[in-house]
Design a protein around this motif. Sequence first.
Motif, PDB file in Angstrom:
ATOM      1  N   LEU A   1     -48.086  17.966  99.546  1.00  8.32           N
ATOM      2  CA  LEU A   1     -48.868  17.007  99.926  1.00  8.32           C
ATOM      3  C   LEU A   1     -50.028  16.988  98.650  1.00  8.32           C
ATOM      4  O   LEU A   1     -50.230  15.724  98.385  1.00  8.32           O
ATOM      5  N   THR A   2     -50.402  17.799  98.192  1.00  7.41           N
ATOM      6  CA  THR A   2     -51.197  17.929  96.691  1.00  7.41           C
ATOM      7  C   THR A   2     -50.645  16.949  95.648  1.00  7.41           C
ATOM      8  O   THR A   2     -51.649  16.314  95.111  1.00  7.41           O
ATOM      9  N   ALA A   3     -49.394  17.005  95.602  1.00  6.04           N
ATOM     10  CA  ALA A   3     -49.012  16.082  94.596  1.00  6.04           C
ATOM     11  C   ALA A   3     -48.878  14.603  94.939  1.00  6.04           C
ATOM     12  O   ALA A   3     -49.291  13.846  93.895  1.00  6.04           O
ATOM     13  N   GLN A   4     -49.021  14.430  96.325  1.00  6.11           N
ATOM     14  CA  GLN A   4     -49.002  12.884  96.804  1.00  6.11           C
ATOM     15  C   GLN A   4     -50.438  12.612  96.480  1.00  6.11           C
ATOM     16  O   GLN A   4     -50.660  11.422  96.163  1.00  6.11           O
ATOM     17  N   ILE A   5     -51.375  13.307  96.715  1.00  2.00           N
ATOM     18  CA  ILE A   5     -52.980  13.243  96.520  1.00  2.00           C
ATOM     19  C   ILE A   5     -53.155  12.852  95.015  1.00  2.00           C
ATOM     20  O   ILE A   5     -54.052  11.767  94.749  1.00  2.00           O
ATOM     21  N   VAL A   6     -52.561  13.741  94.258  1.00  5.88           N
ATOM     22  CA  VAL A   6     -52.739  13.503  92.699  1.00  5.88           C
ATOM     23  C   VAL A   6     -52.472  12.155  92.202  1.00  5.88           C
ATOM     24  O   VAL A   6     -52.746  11.463  91.545  1.00  5.88           O
ATOM     25  N   SER A   7     -51.318  11.594  92.741  1.00  6.90           N
ATOM     26  CA  SER A   7     -50.445  10.277  92.486  1.00  6.90           C
ATOM     27  C   SER A   7     -51.638   9.349  93.025  1.00  6.90           C
ATOM     28  O   SER A   7     -51.857   8.354  92.280  1.00  6.90           O
ATOM     29  N   GLY A   8     -52.114   9.648  93.984  1.00  5.25           N
ATOM     30  CA  GLY A   8     -53.076   8.501  94.614  1.00  5.25           C
ATOM     31  C   GLY A   8     -54.205   8.480  93.991  1.00  5.25           C
ATOM     32  O   GLY A   8     -54.712   7.213  93.895  1.00  5.25           O
ATOM     33  N   LEU A   9     -54.667   9.413  93.585  1.00  3.88           N
ATOM     34  CA  LEU A   9     -56.057   9.600  92.670  1.00  3.88           C
ATOM     35  C   LEU A   9     -55.801   8.721  91.482  1.00  3.88           C
ATOM     36  O   LEU A   9     -56.784   8.179  90.909  1.00  3.88           O
ATOM     37  N   GLY A  10     -54.568   8.836  90.698  1.00  3.69           N
ATOM     38  CA  GLY A  10     -54.192   8.196  89.662  1.00  3.69           C
ATOM     39  C   GLY A  10     -54.381   6.686  89.880  1.00  3.69           C
ATOM     40  O   GLY A  10     -55.045   5.868  88.994  1.00  3.69           O
ATOM     41  N   PHE A  11     -53.714   6.155  90.897  1.00  2.12           N
ATOM     42  CA  PHE A  11     -53.737   4.728  91.504  1.00  2.12           C
ATOM     43  C   PHE A  11     -55.300   4.392  91.636  1.00  2.12           C
ATOM     44  O   PHE A  11     -55.736   3.386  91.455  1.00  2.12           O
ATOM     45  N   LEU A  12     -56.151   5.253  92.135  1.00  2.00           N
ATOM     46  CA  LEU A  12     -57.424   4.794  92.599  1.00  2.00           C
ATOM     47  C   LEU A  12     -58.131   4.804  91.537  1.00  2.00           C
ATOM     48  O   LEU A  12     -59.058   4.022  91.338  1.00  2.00           O
ATOM     49  N   GLY A  13     -58.078   5.983  90.524  1.00  2.00           N
ATOM     50  CA  GLY A  13     -58.757   5.766  89.330  1.00  2.00           C
ATOM     51  C   GLY A  13     -58.422   4.579  88.474  1.00  2.00           C
ATOM     52  O   GLY A  13     -59.294   4.261  87.623  1.00  2.00           O
ATOM     53  N   ALA A  14     -57.459   4.329  88.443  1.00  2.00           N
ATOM     54  CA  ALA A  14     -56.942   3.067  87.568  1.00  2.00           C
ATOM     55  C   ALA A  14     -57.728   1.837  87.965  1.00  2.00           C
ATOM     56  O   ALA A  14     -58.004   0.872  87.331  1.00  2.00           O
ATOM     57  N   GLY A  15     -58.062   1.650  89.476  1.00  2.00           N
ATOM     58  CA  GLY A  15     -58.803   0.441  89.818  1.00  2.00           C
ATOM     59  C   GLY A  15     -60.024   0.424  89.599  1.00  2.00           C
ATOM     60  O   GLY A  15     -60.802  -0.763  89.255  1.00  2.00           O
ATOM     61  N   VAL A  16     -60.708   1.532  88.831  1.00  2.00           N
ATOM     62  CA  VAL A  16     -62.188   1.340  88.323  1.00  2.00           C
ATOM     63  C   VAL A  16     -62.082   1.149  87.008  1.00  2.00           C
ATOM     64  O   VAL A  16     -63.267   0.905  86.420  1.00  2.00           O
ATOM     65  N   ILE A  17     -60.863   0.969  86.314  1.00  2.00           N
ATOM     66  CA  ILE A  17     -61.178   0.675  84.950  1.00  2.00           C
ATOM     67  C   ILE A  17     -60.878  -0.792  84.579  1.00  2.00           C
ATOM     68  O   ILE A  17     -60.068  -1.385  85.139  1.00  2.00           O
ATOM     69  N   LEU A  18     -61.878  -1.094  84.040  1.00  2.00           N
ATOM     70  CA  LEU A  18     -61.934  -2.576  83.608  1.00  2.00           C
ATOM     71  C   LEU A  18     -61.889  -2.809  82.191  1.00  2.00           C
ATOM     72  O   LEU A  18     -62.508  -2.098  81.078  1.00  2.00           O
ATOM     73  N   LYS A  19     -61.192  -3.907  81.861  1.00  2.00           N
ATOM     74  CA  LYS A  19     -61.003  -4.193  80.287  1.00  2.00           C
ATOM     75  C   LYS A  19     -61.490  -5.481  79.979  1.00  2.00           C
ATOM     76  O   LYS A  19     -61.169  -6.477  80.621  1.00  2.00           O
ATOM     77  N   ASN A  20     -62.344  -5.874  79.108  1.00  2.00           N
ATOM     78  CA  ASN A  20     -62.908  -7.046  78.944  1.00  2.00           C
ATOM     79  C   ASN A  20     -62.761  -7.374  77.263  1.00  2.00           C
ATOM     80  O   ASN A  20     -63.713  -6.585  76.507  1.00  2.00           O
ATOM     81  N   GLY A  21     -61.735  -7.920  76.827  1.00  2.00           N
ATOM     82  CA  GLY A  21     -61.453  -7.950  75.149  1.00  2.00           C
ATOM     83  C   GLY A  21     -61.353  -6.694  74.558  1.00  2.00           C
ATOM     84  O   GLY A  21     -60.091  -5.907  75.183  1.00  2.00           O
ATOM     85  N   LEU A  22     -62.054  -5.982  73.830  1.00  2.00           N
ATOM     86  CA  LEU A  22     -61.891  -4.843  73.145  1.00  2.00           C
ATOM     87  C   LEU A  22     -62.725  -3.714  73.728  1.00  2.00           C
ATOM     88  O   LEU A  22     -62.543  -2.530  73.668  1.00  2.00           O
ATOM     89  N   GLN A  23     -63.688  -3.992  74.937  1.00  2.00           N
ATOM     90  CA  GLN A  23     -64.267  -3.244  75.557  1.00  2.00           C
ATOM     91  C   GLN A  23     -63.891  -2.731  76.728  1.00  2.00           C
ATOM     92  O   GLN A  23     -63.265  -3.743  77.791  1.00  2.00           O
ATOM     93  N   VAL A  24     -63.707  -1.387  77.113  1.00  2.00           N
ATOM     94  CA  VAL A  24     -63.199  -0.620  78.301  1.00  2.00           C
ATOM     95  C   VAL A  24     -64.297  -0.069  79.029  1.00  2.00           C
ATOM     96  O   VAL A  24     -65.111   0.695  78.329  1.00  2.00           O
ATOM     97  N   LYS A  25     -64.316  -0.136  80.422  1.00  2.00           N
ATOM     98  CA  LYS A  25     -65.319   0.431  81.216  1.00  2.00           C
ATOM     99  C   LYS A  25     -64.821   0.968  82.207  1.00  2.00           C
ATOM    100  O   LYS A  25     -63.768   0.724  82.718  1.00  2.00           O
ATOM    101  N   GLY A  26     -65.254   2.231  82.905  1.00  2.00           N
ATOM    102  CA  GLY A  26     -64.886   2.868  84.069  1.00  2.00           C
ATOM    103  C   GLY A  26     -64.060   3.949  83.540  1.00  2.00           C
ATOM    104  O   GLY A  26     -63.444   4.753  84.735  1.00  2.00           O
ATOM    105  N   LEU A  27     -63.510   4.513  82.523  1.00  2.00           N
ATOM    106  CA  LEU A  27     -62.929   5.397  82.112  1.00  2.00           C
ATOM    107  C   LEU A  27     -63.297   7.041  82.909  1.00  2.00           C
ATOM    108  O   LEU A  27     -62.882   7.667  83.406  1.00  2.00           O
ATOM    109  N   THR A  28     -64.860   7.202  82.673  1.00  2.00           N
ATOM    110  CA  THR A  28     -65.504   8.345  83.066  1.00  2.00           C
ATOM    111  C   THR A  28     -65.497   8.304  84.524  1.00  2.00           C
ATOM    112  O   THR A  28     -65.222   9.451  85.389  1.00  2.00           O
TER     113      THR A  28
END
Length: 159
Positions: free
Chosen positions: A75-102
Amino acid sequence: MQEIVANTEMYFRIILSGILGFIIGWDRSAKSKPAGLKTYTYVAISCALITIVSIESVVTFNGSLIGIRMDPMRLTAQIVSGLGFLGAGVILKNGLQVKGLTSAAMIFFVGGVGIGIGAGFYGIVICATIVAFIFSRLGNYFENKEFILKPNVRRKEKI
């Protein structure tokens, strides 16, 4: 106190991963890359934490049910996959500027903390959280200094 002494190597792993993640992030910040000090520190510490919890879980939970084969970390492996998906949702790209990585790294880290507490590894999770907090504060300090240039920021030339 006995747990801390018995698990010294695990605490050393968390601290070392924080140091190494910080150094790698420092290098990235010096090169004006979008992911920097805090992002790499969070990812390094959380991955070490999840790995330690996975390894120790096998030892802790393996002999609890004789004759039954189980994988307590599936189950932990599935949680980690889900966290990656969730984290990707907060990353925003505007031209060359990237926000949300931290923020994405922090989501991943907090997931590792949750997994560790859920598995009963209280001491190592508390250590990882303290180490991440300290290095995050150091990251803020160094990011605000002149010798680490932020993207699109130039030093003033002396005449």
